[in-house]
Scaffold this motif. Structure first.
Motif, PDB file in Angstrom:
ATOM      1  N   TYR A  67     -43.704 -12.660  25.016  1.00 49.21           N
ATOM      2  CA  TYR A  67     -45.263 -11.968  24.859  1.00 49.21           C
ATOM      3  C   TYR A  67     -45.688 -11.872  23.022  1.00 49.21           C
ATOM      4  O   TYR A  67     -46.911 -11.976  22.644  1.00 49.21           O
ATOM      5  CB  TYR A  67     -44.054  -9.959  24.100  1.00 49.21           C
ATOM      6  CG  TYR A  67     -45.486  -9.213  22.993  1.00 49.21           C
ATOM      7  CD1 TYR A  67     -46.197  -7.962  23.744  1.00 49.21           C
ATOM      8  CD2 TYR A  67     -45.164  -8.760  21.925  1.00 49.21           C
ATOM      9  CE1 TYR A  67     -46.819  -7.852  22.697  1.00 49.21           C
ATOM     10  CE2 TYR A  67     -46.064  -8.108  21.327  1.00 49.21           C
ATOM     11  CZ  TYR A  67     -46.566  -7.380  21.224  1.00 49.21           C
ATOM     12  OH  TYR A  67     -47.333  -6.874  20.464  1.00 49.21           O
ATOM     13  N   GLU A  68     -44.786 -12.473  22.360  1.00 49.17           N
ATOM     14  CA  GLU A  68     -45.970 -13.361  21.008  1.00 49.17           C
ATOM     15  C   GLU A  68     -46.157 -14.858  21.116  1.00 49.17           C
ATOM     16  O   GLU A  68     -47.028 -14.460  20.355  1.00 49.17           O
ATOM     17  CB  GLU A  68     -44.119 -13.627  20.040  1.00 49.17           C
ATOM     18  CG  GLU A  68     -43.486 -12.328  19.332  1.00 49.17           C
ATOM     19  CD  GLU A  68     -44.114 -11.481  18.768  1.00 49.17           C
ATOM     20  OE1 GLU A  68     -45.055 -11.932  18.521  1.00 49.17           O
ATOM     21  OE2 GLU A  68     -43.600 -10.532  18.848  1.00 49.17           O
ATOM     22  N   ARG A  82     -49.608 -13.249  22.462  1.00 46.37           N
ATOM     23  CA  ARG A  82     -50.393 -12.252  21.688  1.00 46.37           C
ATOM     24  C   ARG A  82     -51.493 -13.047  20.901  1.00 46.37           C
ATOM     25  O   ARG A  82     -52.069 -12.765  20.086  1.00 46.37           O
ATOM     26  CB  ARG A  82     -49.326 -11.018  20.858  1.00 46.37           C
ATOM     27  CG  ARG A  82     -50.078 -10.662  19.737  1.00 46.37           C
ATOM     28  CD  ARG A  82     -49.201  -9.837  19.408  1.00 46.37           C
ATOM     29  NE  ARG A  82     -47.540 -10.182  18.519  1.00 46.37           N
ATOM     30  CZ  ARG A  82     -48.133 -10.352  17.507  1.00 46.37           C
ATOM     31  NH1 ARG A  82     -49.502 -10.220  16.489  1.00 46.37           N
ATOM     32  NH2 ARG A  82     -46.519 -11.221  16.488  1.00 46.37           N
ATOM     33  N   THR A 113     -50.728  -7.508  25.273  1.00 46.26           N
ATOM     34  CA  THR A 113     -51.501  -7.919  24.067  1.00 46.26           C
ATOM     35  C   THR A 113     -53.093  -8.737  24.416  1.00 46.26           C
ATOM     36  O   THR A 113     -53.075  -9.934  23.536  1.00 46.26           O
ATOM     37  CB  THR A 113     -50.804  -9.884  24.675  1.00 46.26           C
ATOM     38  OG1 THR A 113     -51.399 -10.500  26.092  1.00 46.26           O
ATOM     39  CG2 THR A 113     -49.150  -9.549  24.699  1.00 46.26           C
TER      40      THR A 113
END
Length: 420
Positions: A72-73, A76, A105
């Motif tokens: 996810y990071e 993003r 994201t």
């Protein structure tokens, strides 16, 4: 307001609604102890930041736990994330997960590829497809987060290829994947920051020696998991030396760095399965005492901070590879045999031999199955042809029978007319 209140305390004593000082101190001490314990067990935040836009990242274990947060990071921040999943991309769960990750994201460069880490042939199929490209495909980072463990008290489990599942998923599949992807890593331009981030665990400290394979009664889930993590760390160190030994055509230094990361103990599905021993009763106990899990174990987000630090910190490029990061800082390995070249050489050779033997056996098995399938198809085809011929013969016979009946009827009618 404070001055009259303090004056009232001085002249009249504590009001009836105010707790006694001792009780107040007791509650404040308990609250402070819980707060400090939670703060300490949560670990450090990642202090580094990096623009990931356009960078291509392969990640295993990116659909749950710490790997899901890392994926996810990365997404993003604009990275092109390729999730290596056990099930095919057409699987309903994978489709929904990818769509959800894209929506959260705002990054549509998130994909899934099937790589079953419990199947060497699946690993080879993906890796060879990845490197079979001209010019070489861009590859900025490989993040190895996937791991498995047998719950305490469980029995030894083997994959379909006959390899113990913990050793296979936690070490051998990663060894196989990086071995095949080596040409793609070495082919990246010198100015590209290439990182191989390997998630490990402090359980390697209690692992048996790698030259003492676990057999029979010696095998336990704890020892198997610890030994697989030790083997992964030894291989990661050796793999960095393998990359450094490569002489680039442009005669520039190798730019790929291997980084080992110990994220710590977290409330992930794997840890929950370990604590509950994979049973419903264990899950009930876990829920009853969940406060202690919340207090002493990191959240997946906090556990991923060291991983994110390894992905984003600028010093990774400038310093030698093969470092171990814990709590967003460099730490020393707790065992000397992690850096032992003789141990690494034996591990590399034995792993190569095991993969070669297993892949030969599986290739013969697949060839035999293919021959059997072809034979069954041919038999089915012949049976269909025989059935078609039989039906054709039956139709001809029925036609002749009807024709003979008509002729017999005509002859009988003619005989009756003659008799008249």
């Amino acid at each position: 307001m404070p001055i009259p209140f303090l004056a009232s305390l001085y002249f009249n004593g504590y009001p009836p609604w105010m707790p006694e000082p001792y009780r107040l101190l007791k509650y404040a001490t308990a609250f402070s102890a819980v707060t400090l314990t939670k703060w300490y067990s949560s670990g450090r935040h990642n202090p580094a930041e990096r623009n990931m836009h356009g960078r291509v990242v392969l990640i295993t274990g990116g659909t749950s736990g710490i790997g899901a947060v890392a994926a996810y990071e990365l997404a993003r921040r604009g990275a092109q994330v390729v999730l290596l999943t056990r099930t095919p991309p057409s699987d309903s769960y994978v489709v929904e997960y990818v769509e959800d990750l894209r929506a959260r994201t705002g990054n549509h460069m998130v994909y899934a590829e099937q790589v079953d880490l419990a199947d060497l042939h699946s690993v080879r199929r993906f890796a060879t497809r990845w490197i079979d490209n001209a010019p070489p495909r861009r590859l900025d980072m490989i993040v190895l987060c996937a791991a498995t463990m047998v719950p305490p008290g469980g029995r030894r489990v083997e994959t379909a290829e006959g390899v113990e599942v913990t050793w296979m998923v936690n070490f051998l599949a990663n060894f196989h994947l990086l071995g095949i992807l080596s040409p793609a890593i070495r082919a990246q331009p010198f100015d590209r920051d290439v990182r191989i981030v390997v998630a490990t665990c402090s359980s390697y400290i209690s692992s048996p020696r790698l030259d003492d394979p676990l057999k029979g009664a010696d095998w336990t889930p704890q020892k198997a998991y610890a030994q697989s993590k030790l083997a992964l760390m030894v291989f990661a160190k050796a793999y960095q030396k393998h990359l450094d030994a490569y002489k680039r055509p442009d005669e520039l230094p190798m730019n790929a760095k291997v980084v080992l990361v110990d994220p710590g103990y977290a409330r992930t599905p794997g840890t929950r399965r370990w604590l509950t021993r994979g049973s419903l009763w264990g899950l009930l106990v876990y829920l009853i005492f969940y406060f202690f899990s919340w207090l002493l174990l990191k959240s997946p987000y906090m556990a991923s901070q060291s991983l994110l630090y390894a992905m984003m910190d600028g010093s990774v490029v400038r310093r030698p590879g093969g470092r171990l990061i814990k709590e967003c800082m460099d730490v020393d390995c707790a065992r000397k045999d992690v850096d032992d070249e003789e141990v690494a050489k034996k591990l590399w050779e034995s792993s190569d031999q095991l993969i070669e033997r297993v892949e030969k056996q599986q290739a013969l098995k697949r060839a035999k199955e293919k021959r059997e399938e072809k034979r069954r198809e041919e038999e089915a085809k012949r049976a269909a042809q025989v059935e078609e011929i039989d039906s054709l013969i039956g139709a001809i016979k029925k036609g002749k029978a009807k024709e003979n009946q008509k002729k017999g009827a005509k002859k009988g009618k003619a005989a009756g007319n003659n008799a008249k």
